[in-house]
Write a protein that holds these residues in place. Structure first.
Motif: not given
Length: 325
Positions: A13-20, A209-215
């Motif tokens: 979860l921390l990695m997901l938050i980091g990607a955002v 996917v998270v990084y691309l979508a939020f970007s």
């Protein structure tokens, strides 16, 4: 690491938050975005190839014939979600602007995701073959069902169906899986001995996917179009929708007597909504002036579902582990 263990904080979860956070500060854009998008598609294709290579054809056939599970997923995706969307619509005049209320209802008639549904099912220890079949069928049927539901519930003009998204599903997801199935006889044993590789690809593909979508959200400047109050209300509505569907699918799976593995598949496949299918559909079904507002609730829901399901998948996986002696 010891501090994280003491606080019981999920590292993924921390990695997901980091990607955002990285996407917010350094969103990928321009030519780099095209390259990263291609890399993300390749990572997803690799994920499906590895799933195909690991699963025996007999196991896949068993997943395809699990009609009760697929019916439960489709009922959640195309019946439960639209009903909840209509209920939200009754309160929309006092909660959200009309365009955002339309976006909520559009979100509710979309098909399930494919890659994250299967990845989270795999992480949690669910029925992966059934998840592959159910999520893929949801997207293919969604090409037809979603425009019909949009026309029925929103009275929108569905100016034809796009075959491009269907072709992308077949090329990016089904073709690698079938290739893996064709080679499973020779590399299936190696895959069974290197299960960690599949886990790394699962988690890595979701992070991409998270990084691309939020970007894409940051570059498009969609967040600047909303007031802080409307944004907060929309997040709360998205969270309430997800919580309601997770609760209903969990309860219904147990009430109907599904196994733990099937319950995991129903929960993760039945609670997701596809951003990759939703955006091109919105471009076809709505005017260019409406698209930004219509997809914004979906973009927020997409992030919320990834965070929540990452924690839920990890919890399912921990419940499966035998207690320490």
């Amino acid at each position: 690491m010891k501090l994280l263990q003491r606080l019981n904080i999920d590292k993924y979860l921390l990695m997901l938050i980091g990607a955002v956070v990285v996407a917010s500060l350094l969103p990928v854009r321009g030519a780099y975005a095209e390259v990263f998008s291609l890399a993300t598609k390749l990572a997803i294709a690799l994920l499906f190839f590895l799933h195909g290579a690991r699963l025996s054809p007999r196991t896949v056939l068993k997943g395809m014939t699990h009609w009760r599970l697929h019916l439960a997923v489709f009922a959640s995706t195309f019946v439960l979600f639209p009903i909840l969307g209509l209920l939200v619509g009754l309160l929309a005049p006092t909660l959200l602007p009309p365009a955002l209320a339309m976006g909520i209802l559009f979100l509710c008639v979309l098909p399930s995701t494919i890659q994250s549904s299967i990845a989270f099912t795999s992480i949690a220890g669910g029925n992966v073959p059934a998840a592959i079949c159910s999520a893929s069928a949801s997207n293919i049927l969604g090409m037809f069902i979603t425009p019909l539901l949009v026309g029925l519930l929103l009275s929108a003009q569905a100016g034809g169906l796009s075959l491009e998204a269907l072709g992308a599903i077949l090329l990016q997801l089904l073709a690698p899986f079938l290739l893996g199935q064709a080679l499973q006889r020779w590399i299936g044993g190696w895959m069974a001995r290197h299960g960690k590789l599949l886990g790394l690809v699962d988690r890595g593909a979701i992070l991409m996917v998270v990084y691309l979508a939020f970007s894409e959200a940051m570059v498009a400047g969609l967040w600047a179009q909303l007031s802080a109050a409307a944004l907060v209300v929309m997040v709360v509505v998205d969270m309430a929708l997800l919580a309601a569907v997770l609760a209903v699918t969990t309860w219904a799976s147990r009430w109907l007597g599904f196994s733990r593995e099937d319950e995991i598949t129903i929960v993760f496949c039945g609670s997701k909504k596809s951003l990759s299918s939703g955006v091109p559909m919105a471009n076809v079904l709505f005017s260019s002036q409406q698209v930004g507002s219509v997809i914004l609730p979906l973009m927020l829901f997409h992030q919320i579902q990834l965070f929540v399901c990452a924690v839920l998948a990890r919890r399912y996986a921990q419940m499966k582990k035998p207690p320490r002696q």
